[in-house]
Structures are given as C-alpha cells and as structure tokens.
Design a protein around this motif. Structure first.
Motif, PDB file in Angstrom:
ATOM      1  N   GLY A  43       9.409   2.330   9.392  1.00 47.85           N
ATOM      2  CA  GLY A  43       8.126   1.679   9.111  1.00 47.85           C
ATOM      3  C   GLY A  43       7.764   1.752   7.632  1.00 47.85           C
ATOM      4  O   GLY A  43       8.349   2.532   6.869  1.00 47.85           O
ATOM      5  N   PRO A  44       6.775   0.937   7.201  1.00 49.00           N
ATOM      6  CA  PRO A  44       6.415   0.838   5.782  1.00 49.00           C
ATOM      7  C   PRO A  44       6.051   2.174   5.137  1.00 49.00           C
ATOM      8  O   PRO A  44       6.367   2.418   3.968  1.00 49.00           O
ATOM      9  CB  PRO A  44       5.206  -0.101   5.788  1.00 49.00           C
ATOM     10  N   ASN A  45       5.404   3.075   5.913  1.00 50.52           N
ATOM     11  CA  ASN A  45       4.957   4.348   5.319  1.00 50.52           C
ATOM     12  C   ASN A  45       6.089   5.220   4.812  1.00 50.52           C
ATOM     13  O   ASN A  45       5.870   6.167   4.061  1.00 50.52           O
ATOM     14  CB  ASN A  45       4.129   5.147   6.341  1.00 50.52           C
ATOM     15  N   TYR A  46       7.314   4.898   5.248  1.00 57.85           N
ATOM     16  CA  TYR A  46       8.462   5.677   4.791  1.00 57.85           C
ATOM     17  C   TYR A  46       8.588   5.619   3.268  1.00 57.85           C
ATOM     18  O   TYR A  46       9.127   6.532   2.646  1.00 57.85           O
ATOM     19  CB  TYR A  46       9.741   5.154   5.467  1.00 57.85           C
TER      20      TYR A  46
ATOM     21  N   ASP B  86       0.827  -1.211   0.000  1.00 55.56           N
ATOM     22  CA  ASP B  86       0.000   0.000   0.000  1.00 55.56           C
ATOM     23  C   ASP B  86       0.858   1.257   0.000  1.00 55.56           C
ATOM     24  O   ASP B  86       0.500   2.277  -0.585  1.00 55.56           O
ATOM     25  CB  ASP B  86      -0.910   0.039   1.241  1.00 55.56           C
ATOM     26  N   ALA B  87       1.995   1.198   0.697  1.00 56.12           N
ATOM     27  CA  ALA B  87       2.850   2.388   0.807  1.00 56.12           C
ATOM     28  C   ALA B  87       3.697   2.605  -0.438  1.00 56.12           C
ATOM     29  O   ALA B  87       4.370   3.619  -0.561  1.00 56.12           O
ATOM     30  CB  ALA B  87       3.746   2.256   2.041  1.00 56.12           C
ATOM     31  N   GLY B  88       3.694   1.627  -1.370  1.00 58.53           N
ATOM     32  CA  GLY B  88       4.401   1.869  -2.634  1.00 58.53           C
ATOM     33  C   GLY B  88       5.566   0.952  -2.925  1.00 58.53           C
ATOM     34  O   GLY B  88       6.337   1.230  -3.852  1.00 58.53           O
TER      35      GLY B  88
ATOM     36  N   GLU C 280       9.622  12.493  -2.126  1.00 64.06           N
ATOM     37  CA  GLU C 280      10.910  13.199  -2.196  1.00 64.06           C
ATOM     38  C   GLU C 280      11.614  12.941  -3.533  1.00 64.06           C
ATOM     39  O   GLU C 280      12.273  13.831  -4.076  1.00 64.06           O
ATOM     40  CB  GLU C 280      11.804  12.775  -1.024  1.00 64.06           C
ATOM     41  N   LEU C 281      11.463  11.729  -4.037  1.00 60.44           N
ATOM     42  CA  LEU C 281      12.072  11.413  -5.341  1.00 60.44           C
ATOM     43  C   LEU C 281      11.467  12.284  -6.432  1.00 60.44           C
ATOM     44  O   LEU C 281      12.180  12.861  -7.260  1.00 60.44           O
ATOM     45  CB  LEU C 281      11.821   9.942  -5.703  1.00 60.44           C
ATOM     46  N   GLU C 282      10.127  12.376  -6.420  1.00 57.98           N
ATOM     47  CA  GLU C 282       9.454  13.176  -7.460  1.00 57.98           C
ATOM     48  C   GLU C 282       9.862  14.640  -7.349  1.00 57.98           C
ATOM     49  O   GLU C 282      10.131  15.298  -8.359  1.00 57.98           O
ATOM     50  CB  GLU C 282       7.937  13.007  -7.343  1.00 57.98           C
ATOM     51  N   ALA C 283       9.950  15.138  -6.100  1.00 57.25           N
ATOM     52  CA  ALA C 283      10.318  16.545  -5.905  1.00 57.25           C
ATOM     53  C   ALA C 283      11.751  16.785  -6.413  1.00 57.25           C
ATOM     54  O   ALA C 283      12.032  17.790  -7.071  1.00 57.25           O
ATOM     55  CB  ALA C 283      10.207  16.912  -4.424  1.00 57.25           C
ATOM     56  N   TRP C 284      12.636  15.856  -6.106  1.00 58.14           N
ATOM     57  CA  TRP C 284      14.039  16.019  -6.535  1.00 58.14           C
ATOM     58  C   TRP C 284      14.137  16.013  -8.057  1.00 58.14           C
ATOM     59  O   TRP C 284      14.835  16.835  -8.654  1.00 58.14           O
ATOM     60  CB  TRP C 284      14.901  14.890  -5.952  1.00 58.14           C
ATOM     61  N   MET C 285      13.403  15.100  -8.682  1.00 58.34           N
ATOM     62  CA  MET C 285      13.478  14.999 -10.148  1.00 58.34           C
ATOM     63  C   MET C 285      12.900  16.246 -10.807  1.00 58.34           C
ATOM     64  O   MET C 285      13.455  16.758 -11.786  1.00 58.34           O
ATOM     65  CB  MET C 285      12.753  13.731 -10.631  1.00 58.34           C
ATOM     66  N   LEU C 286      11.817  16.749 -10.232  1.00 59.15           N
ATOM     67  CA  LEU C 286      11.207  17.967 -10.775  1.00 59.15           C
ATOM     68  C   LEU C 286      12.181  19.144 -10.656  1.00 59.15           C
ATOM     69  O   LEU C 286      12.453  19.852 -11.629  1.00 59.15           O
ATOM     70  CB  LEU C 286       9.920  18.259  -9.987  1.00 59.15           C
ATOM     71  N   ALA C 287      12.764  19.291  -9.452  1.00 66.13           N
ATOM     72  CA  ALA C 287      13.671  20.416  -9.212  1.00 66.13           C
ATOM     73  C   ALA C 287      14.908  20.331 -10.103  1.00 66.13           C
ATOM     74  O   ALA C 287      15.488  21.351 -10.474  1.00 66.13           O
ATOM     75  CB  ALA C 287      14.085  20.433  -7.740  1.00 66.13           C
TER      76      ALA C 287
END
Ligand SMILES: Cc1cc2nc3c(=O)[nH]c(=O)nc-3n(C[C@H](O)[C@H](O)[C@H](O)COP(=O)(O)O)c2cc1C
Length: 325
Positions: free
Chosen positions: A274-277, A35-37, A284-291
């Motif tokens: 925990g799993p939600n991390y 669920d967390a990805g 954070e990955l998407e934000a880094w790639m966008l930036a």
C-alpha cells in the motif's frame, strides 16, 4: 539528511517514484501516494494500438492480473479497462490538478508515425515529462537487429523533436549489445533511461491449447539485472537513470543509487504493502544513511558503477588466473 535528487532535469524530494501501473489510475490512490512521500508518479501507458485502433498488444493487457495479486486488489482496476486516448488525457489533467508532484505520462509503442503526436497532447494536458516505453517483440525473422534498433531510435528522435518537456525511454534488457544501444538512445536526446521493462509470465494451457499470460509481483531478486545495466551506463550517458524492477527495501534503493540511479520506480512493493509503505521506506533510508555516515544520495551515486569498481567478470578471471600461475 539530504534525500533530494534530480531526474530528467526535474528536482525531486527523493528518488522514490511510483512506476507506470494501474496504481495511478485512481485519483485517491495518487493523492495517498503523494501524501506518503512519492516524489513523482508515472501513469500507466497509453498504447500505440489504442491510438491507431489496431489490435491491442497483449503486453500488459493480461487476462489474469486481477487473480495474480490478491494483496493488491484494492488498487487495481479491471485488467481490460485501459482508457482510450481521450480518457487518458482527461485523467492526466485531473491528476495534474490534484497533486503537486511531477506527473509523467507514458506512451508505449515501437513504430515511428502519426500516433506519436499524442506525446504533444500529453504535454499540452500538463505532463511534466513523457516516459516512452519502447518494446519491440522482434519476432519477424526477416527483420534484423539493426533494423529493430534504428526503428526504435527513430521513435525517440521523433518524440524529442516535437516536445519541450523531458523524455525518458524505458527499455527492455533484450538487446544483443545493450550498452551500445543505450548510448544511441542517449545521443538521440533521451533525458532519461529506465531499466528495465518487466515481462508478463507466459504459460501454456496444454489442454485448452491456449497461451496464458499473467503479471506477477516482483521480488528483490529481480534487482541484480538492473544494477548491472545501471552500473554499466553510469557516468557514460548524459541521460539520468532510473531503475524499475525489484526495488522493495531501503537497501535496494541504496544499491540502485550506488549503481548510478537517479531515481527508482516502484510498483510491486506498493501494490503489496500500500501507499504508506513509502513512509516506512523513507524512515529506513534515513536511518541507514545515518548509521553508515552518508549525508546525501548525490555523494553515494555511482560509487559502485563499472567506472568506479573493477568489472567483476574481469576481476574474477584475473583472480582465477593468478591462483593457477
Ligand atoms: C499490473 C501492472 C501493470 C503495469 N503496467 C505498465 C504500463 O502500462 N506501462 C509500463 O511501462 N509498465 C507497466 N508495468 C511495469 C511497471 O512499471 C514496472 O516496470 C514493473 O512492475 C517492475 O517494477 P516492480 O518490480 O517495482 O514491480 C506494470 C506492472 C504491473 C504490475
């Protein structure tokens, strides 16, 4: 933003794979991870000794891992509760039924032989791939390095010869000529190479005269050895590459990809947070790639491999030489 990747010929929604560990012993935790990805999960290993009935290797059967990670106590079963071969297959079937993401079963051993037929049983139980955790202690002085290597390669040939599903090979960094051995693993047909095994911490209790083993959670400091190994192999092997060890942050995932990894396997970070991390990491990955103006992982993969950038050792030597010319 395209986070997809292909690992072992299997399309994954992202490179974020849960590494082999007790995290996948519990069905609810596996569902939470999905669920967390989590893009795929690797189950804890079934050991050669558990199948052959020999004395259990101490490789991951630590007396002390429960005490080692207070942070992770809720995700961990008892250290000595490793399932037997039948329970392992049953657990694999249950997990396959419960989740949609690829489930990779793990076999740990080092000798060719009948026990390897368990890889076929894992395939029949629904595993999408097998991770073969090859570890040889090489502590017999009469057994030389090429004997060790050919024995390990024989294991890869045998498993590949029997299976229809992909096989990843998880290696330790302790080879005299690691890149050469990895190329031979590739030639033997491995669909993936996982860098690297992480060892137990060993200590001596000098009062009780006992060896104490425990597993400690990693930090990002362990990543550099894996980045180097991956950067060396990237573009030189057909097998896909996964980094296991020291991947904790979004930038660690980016570095792994730039070294040439198709996937990262995480254990310590998920035990700690925990799993939600995994959700945080994806954001954070998407934000880094966008930036930083990257659209996909495929366009950044391997762009810091040895084939793309100068070998740092040669580069340093040359710079040093020019300074004193
Ligand atoms: C408690 C624990 C149990 C593990 N059990 C296995 C195992 O059964 N098989 C295996 O190949 N690796 C096992 N590992 C190693 C992990 O798969 C991984 O390679 C290692 O922890 C490095 O990744 P990390 O830095 O994200 O923790 C285990 C690790 C931990 C912490």
């Amino acid at each position: 933003m395209n986070l997809t990747t292909n690992y072992l010929g299997i399309p994954l929604q992202s490179p974020l794979v849960v590494g082999s560990s007790p995290l996948t012993d519990n069905l609810d935790t596996v569902k939470q991870l999905e669920d967390a990805g989590a893009a795929a999960v690797v189950l804890a290993s079934l050991y050669e000794e558990e199948i052959t009935g020999e004395q259990m290797s101490d490789f991951f059967s630590s007396e002390a891992y429960g005490d080692s990670f207070q942070e992770a106590s809720s995700y961990l079963p008892e250290a000595d509760s490793a399932p037997g071969p039948d329970e392992y297959l049953e657990q694999l079937r249950r997990i396959k039924q419960a989740v949609d993401i690829p489930v990779i079963a793990s076999l740990n051993g080092s000798t060719p032989g009948g026990w390897l037929s368990h890889a076929c049983l894992m395939e029949q139980a629904g595993a999408d791939a097998i991770e073969l955790h090859l570890y040889h202690a090489a502590s017999d002085p009469a057994f030389n390095s090429s004997q060790v290597e050919s024995q390990l390669l024989q294991v890869v040939w045998e498993v590949k010869g029997e299976l229809g599903i992909p096989v990843a090979v998880k290696l330790s960094p302790l080879f005299t000529a690691f890149a050469n051995f990895a190329l031979q693993v590739d030639t033997a047909g491995a669909d993936g190479i996982v860098l690297f095994t992480r060892f137990h911490k060993i200590d001596f209790d000098v009062l009780e005269l006992e060896v104490r083993r425990h597993v400690e959670l990693s930090t990002s400091a362990e990543l550099d050895l894996r980045l180097r190994g991956t950067a060396v192999l990237s573009g030189r092997v057909k097998a896909s590459l996964a980094i296991s060890g020291g991947v904790h942050t979004a930038v660690d995932v980016i570095k792994a990809t730039m070294a040439g990894a198709h996937a990262v396997q995480m254990v310590s970070a998920l035990m700690r947070h925990g799993p939600n991390y995994l959700r945080t990491l994806r954001t954070e990955l998407e934000a880094w790639m966008l930036a930083n103006e990257w659209d996909s992982f495929s366009e950044m993969r391997g762009n810091m491999s040895f084939q793309k950038i100068p070998n740092p050792a040669v580069y340093e030597r040359e710079t040093f030489r020019r300074m004193f010319q």
